[in-house]
Design a protein around this motif. Structure first.
Motif, short mmCIF file in Angstrom:
data_model
loop_
_atom_site.label_atom_id
_atom_site.label_comp_id
_atom_site.label_asym_id
_atom_site.label_seq_id
_atom_site.Cartn_x
_atom_site.Cartn_y
_atom_site.Cartn_z
N GLY A 90 0.87 -1.28 0.08
CA GLY A 90 -0.13 -0.04 0.10
C GLY A 90 0.90 1.31 -0.11
N ASN A 91 0.19 2.24 -0.07
CA ASN A 91 0.92 3.57 -0.07
C ASN A 91 1.15 3.73 1.37
OD1 ASN A 91 0.58 4.48 -2.65
ND2 ASN A 91 -1.64 5.29 -2.17
N ARG A 92 2.52 4.38 1.38
CA ARG A 92 3.06 4.53 2.59
C ARG A 92 2.68 5.91 3.38
NH1 ARG A 92 9.46 5.66 2.82
NH2 ARG A 92 9.55 7.03 4.49
N ASN A 93 2.44 6.75 2.77
CA ASN A 93 1.80 8.07 3.46
C ASN A 93 0.47 7.96 3.99
OD1 ASN A 93 0.45 8.01 0.95
ND2 ASN A 93 1.25 9.97 0.42
N ASP A 94 -0.12 6.84 4.06
CA ASP A 94 -1.55 6.95 4.64
C ASP A 94 -1.59 5.47 5.48
OD1 ASP A 94 -2.20 4.95 2.80
OD2 ASP A 94 -3.31 6.21 1.45
N SER A 95 -2.76 5.68 6.27
CA SER A 95 -3.01 4.21 6.85
C SER A 95 -3.78 3.02 6.34
CB SER A 95 -3.45 4.56 8.42
OG SER A 95 -4.78 5.04 7.94
N ALA A 96 -3.97 3.34 5.00
CA ALA A 96 -4.68 2.28 4.05
C ALA A 96 -4.10 0.83 4.19
CB ALA A 96 -4.90 2.58 2.70
N ALA A 97 -2.82 0.80 4.22
CA ALA A 97 -2.06 -0.43 4.14
C ALA A 97 -2.52 -1.36 5.63
CB ALA A 97 -0.39 -0.51 4.10
N TYR A 98 -2.31 -0.53 6.66
CA TYR A 98 -2.63 -1.03 8.06
C TYR A 98 -4.20 -1.52 8.10
CZ TYR A 98 1.94 0.61 9.04
OH TYR A 98 3.26 1.08 9.40
N GLN A 99 -4.94 -0.83 7.51
CA GLN A 99 -6.33 -0.97 7.34
C GLN A 99 -6.52 -2.38 6.79
OE1 GLN A 99 -8.36 2.67 5.93
NE2 GLN A 99 -8.03 3.73 7.89
N GLU A 100 -6.07 -2.29 5.32
CA GLU A 100 -6.12 -3.56 4.79
C GLU A 100 -5.56 -4.82 5.48
OE1 GLU A 100 -7.10 -6.06 1.52
OE2 GLU A 100 -7.77 -3.81 1.70
#
Length: 88
Positions: A74-84
């Motif tokens: 995921g993109n590093r500058n947001d929390s989307a990777a962690y949410q996924e």
């Protein structure tokens, strides 16, 4: 050398990148297959999953004796990777 195993969502994310970004992430995954615990990887707290930042992207992965399991890219500058990652 370990074998990579990308989750479906990680594969879809990777396929949507342009050639420069694809190559950057692909090289990082290949590097993880050679050395699954590089000095710049960080444990996610549970001891099983790790994260590695690659340019503007974040790779969340785990590994065993034969395989590096790529759970999320995921993109590093947001929390989307962690949410996924939390949804899995």
């Amino acid at each position: 050398m370990l074998k990579p195993n990308l989750a479906n969502d990680a594969m879809r994310f990777l396929k949507k990148r342009d050639s420069k970004q694809f190559l950057q992430i692909f090289q990082a995954i290949t590097s993880l297959c050679d050395h699954p615990r590089p000095t710049d990887s960080i444990s996610m707290g549970n001891g099983k999953h790790f994260r590695k930042d690659v340019g503007e992207f974040r790779i969340i992965y785990s590994f065993d004796a034969k395989t590096v399991h790529i759970a999320v890219i995921g993109n590093r500058n947001d929390s989307a990777a962690y949410q996924e990652f939390d949804r899995k």
